[in-house]
Design a protein around this motif. Sequence first.
Motif, mmCIF file in Angstrom:
data_model
loop_
_atom_site.group_PDB
_atom_site.id
_atom_site.type_symbol
_atom_site.label_atom_id
_atom_site.label_comp_id
_atom_site.label_asym_id
_atom_site.label_seq_id
_atom_site.Cartn_x
_atom_site.Cartn_y
_atom_site.Cartn_z
ATOM 1 N N VAL A 378 80.600 32.094 59.765
ATOM 2 C CA VAL A 378 81.064 32.564 61.072
ATOM 3 C C VAL A 378 82.582 32.378 61.126
ATOM 4 O O VAL A 378 83.103 31.386 60.629
ATOM 5 N N PHE A 379 83.290 33.328 61.711
ATOM 6 C CA PHE A 379 84.729 33.143 61.885
ATOM 7 C C PHE A 379 85.186 33.791 63.178
ATOM 8 O O PHE A 379 84.471 34.623 63.761
ATOM 9 N N PHE A 380 86.356 33.362 63.626
ATOM 10 C CA PHE A 380 86.909 33.859 64.882
ATOM 11 C C PHE A 380 88.130 34.725 64.584
ATOM 12 O O PHE A 380 88.991 34.348 63.793
ATOM 13 N N ALA A 381 88.189 35.873 65.238
ATOM 14 C CA ALA A 381 89.337 36.758 65.053
ATOM 15 C C ALA A 381 89.989 37.016 66.405
ATOM 16 O O ALA A 381 89.298 37.089 67.435
ATOM 17 N N ALA A 382 91.297 37.138 66.366
ATOM 18 C CA ALA A 382 92.009 37.442 67.617
ATOM 19 C C ALA A 382 91.522 38.773 68.169
ATOM 20 O O ALA A 382 91.269 39.714 67.412
ATOM 21 N N LEU A 383 91.399 38.817 69.481
ATOM 22 C CA LEU A 383 90.936 40.066 70.095
ATOM 23 C C LEU A 383 92.133 40.970 70.355
ATOM 24 O O LEU A 383 93.017 40.640 71.136
ATOM 25 N N ASP A 384 92.153 42.070 69.656
ATOM 26 C CA ASP A 384 93.183 43.085 69.861
ATOM 27 C C ASP A 384 92.441 44.375 70.197
ATOM 28 O O ASP A 384 91.645 44.866 69.379
ATOM 29 N N PRO A 385 92.658 44.934 71.376
ATOM 30 C CA PRO A 385 91.846 46.098 71.781
ATOM 31 C C PRO A 385 92.055 47.329 70.920
ATOM 32 O O PRO A 385 91.302 48.295 71.027
ATOM 33 N N HIS A 386 93.083 47.305 70.044
ATOM 34 C CA HIS A 386 93.338 48.490 69.216
ATOM 35 C C HIS A 386 92.755 48.384 67.809
ATOM 36 O O HIS A 386 92.734 49.366 67.074
ATOM 37 N N VAL A 387 92.321 47.198 67.433
ATOM 38 C CA VAL A 387 91.856 47.006 66.060
ATOM 39 C C VAL A 387 90.555 47.768 65.838
ATOM 40 O O VAL A 387 89.623 47.697 66.633
ATOM 41 N N THR A 388 90.508 48.484 64.709
ATOM 42 C CA THR A 388 89.332 49.316 64.427
ATOM 43 C C THR A 388 88.645 48.949 63.118
ATOM 44 O O THR A 388 87.586 49.500 62.810
ATOM 45 N N TRP A 389 89.258 48.047 62.314
ATOM 46 C CA TRP A 389 88.652 47.770 61.006
ATOM 47 C C TRP A 389 88.968 46.349 60.561
ATOM 48 O O TRP A 389 89.954 45.736 60.995
ATOM 49 N N PHE A 390 88.140 45.852 59.701
ATOM 50 C CA PHE A 390 88.207 44.486 59.191
ATOM 51 C C PHE A 390 89.606 44.090 58.715
ATOM 52 O O PHE A 390 90.092 43.006 59.052
ATOM 53 N N ASP A 391 90.251 44.957 57.936
ATOM 54 C CA ASP A 391 91.546 44.579 57.361
ATOM 55 C C ASP A 391 92.613 44.352 58.431
ATOM 56 O O ASP A 391 93.643 43.738 58.158
ATOM 57 N N GLN A 392 92.395 44.879 59.640
ATOM 58 C CA GLN A 392 93.383 44.695 60.719
ATOM 59 C C GLN A 392 93.138 43.410 61.501
ATOM 60 O O GLN A 392 93.954 43.041 62.350
ATOM 61 N N LEU A 393 92.014 42.750 61.258
ATOM 62 C CA LEU A 393 91.716 41.531 62.020
ATOM 63 C C LEU A 393 92.673 40.405 61.646
ATOM 64 O O LEU A 393 93.039 40.254 60.473
ATOM 65 N N ARG A 394 93.057 39.619 62.628
ATOM 66 C CA ARG A 394 93.892 38.437 62.389
ATOM 67 C C ARG A 394 93.136 37.217 62.897
ATOM 68 O O ARG A 394 92.415 37.307 63.895
ATOM 69 N N PRO A 395 93.342 36.060 62.239
ATOM 70 C CA PRO A 395 92.609 34.867 62.680
ATOM 71 C C PRO A 395 92.968 34.495 64.113
ATOM 72 O O PRO A 395 94.113 34.673 64.553
ATOM 73 N N ALA A 396 91.993 33.979 64.827
ATOM 74 C CA ALA A 396 92.240 33.502 66.191
ATOM 75 C C ALA A 396 92.833 32.101 66.147
ATOM 76 O O ALA A 396 92.915 31.468 65.087
#
Length: 425
Positions: A378-396
């Motif tokens: 399990v991991f947490f990613a910052a919520l960015d309303p524009h992100v559409t794909w895994f590679d754009q996710l950033r850690p929370a």
Amino acid sequence: MENLIDWSKVPNDPVFQLVFPQREMLDPEQYHDVETLLRKGHAQDSLARVIQRIRLDLNPYPAGQLTHNVPIFEGRPLWGLQHKYRETVLFFPFHGQSCHAYCTYCFRWAQFINMEGVKFASKDTVDLVAYLKAHPDVTDVLITGGDPMIMRTTLLRKYLEPLLIPELDHVQNIRIGTKAIASWPYRFVSEPDADDCLRLFEEVIAANRHLAIMGHFSHPVELEPEIARAAIQRIRNTGAQIRMQAPIIRHVNDDPEVWASIWRTGVRLGLIPYYMFVERDTGARNYFEVPLVRAYEIYRQAYASVSGLSRPVQGPTMSAFPGKVRIMGVITLRDIMDDRMIETFSRAHGGVPAIHADEPVLICDFTQARDPALVKTVFFAALDPHVTWFDQLRPAFARERFPFADEGDRERILPSYSVTECLLH
Ligand code: SF4
């Protein structure tokens, strides 16, 4: 064309969008480049070069398919196979690399255009059988494409029968990925070899294999025609199960009621909801993509409105490089912790300021992974309303990296080729 498209709603009809290319699928510059060459009557080779450049810009082989999924066996790559997850091998029969549908969002579009001669395809099962004999951990073979159900039964038999020998008894599940129930149900009902096809399915099951038809259903309208329902009934009568999966696609099915209706209707017909995928980062993705947070909300609302029989469905799920990543929810730390716990959590994470306790984050997990140790991480990613794909996710929580494989790990997971090596092959 006759059954699935409401022509009074064109161009907004969802199945029209699914199969007819739209101008906006190319960015204006790409469109302009091709248009200019055509208008000026340039030679075919200039046009071909521009088109090739555009195709490469569209990320033809996402998620390491060329560079990391092709297995090396006895010193050579097997180009008709992909082996990403320990238990499951994908097999690409040469004669199944086209499709009844040609979805405009197809993530395997590069298979259809013979790009630089690169194509996952095998004309026989010699390599597949040898590879499977040497890999007793493999329990599932997915016959995929394109669409294997484009093949006549005599050809399909040629690819399926070798998997039924006693030495491959560990291959207990045979899956066939297809959209034919939606886009050419006649394949199972009225085509000259429809009955032969169903007898073949029965033979697979009689050989003590589970046969799973991985049905691609993008919209509930695909389950409405009588001919599709007849196809489903005939397939189910063989003992095969039909699972339902599709990506969430803007202009086609980005609506909770559409998904709830697919699952409700499917369950009524005896189908099993399986995956809601996120559209992959390939092809005309800018036209189709749905932000992850929106995809999750569509999934959540649809899931909340159906009974438990639809709830085996997993989603929204990304088939990304390290594995299948699911968005599980959106929370803040304050939703689940009191002040004392937040402070302890903050200390354990290098002193994350308490202000982050109110930051909404995505909770994600791996439901499948190249490295089996990652499954259920399990991991947490910052919520960015524009992100559409895994590679754009950033850690929370201001962390620098996710708690899973970094670039170095990638190279250790499977033998890798550079894209250039693959193209040269
Ligand atoms: S059904 Fe599958 S293989 Fe065929 S065009 Fe659509 S996404 Fe591609």
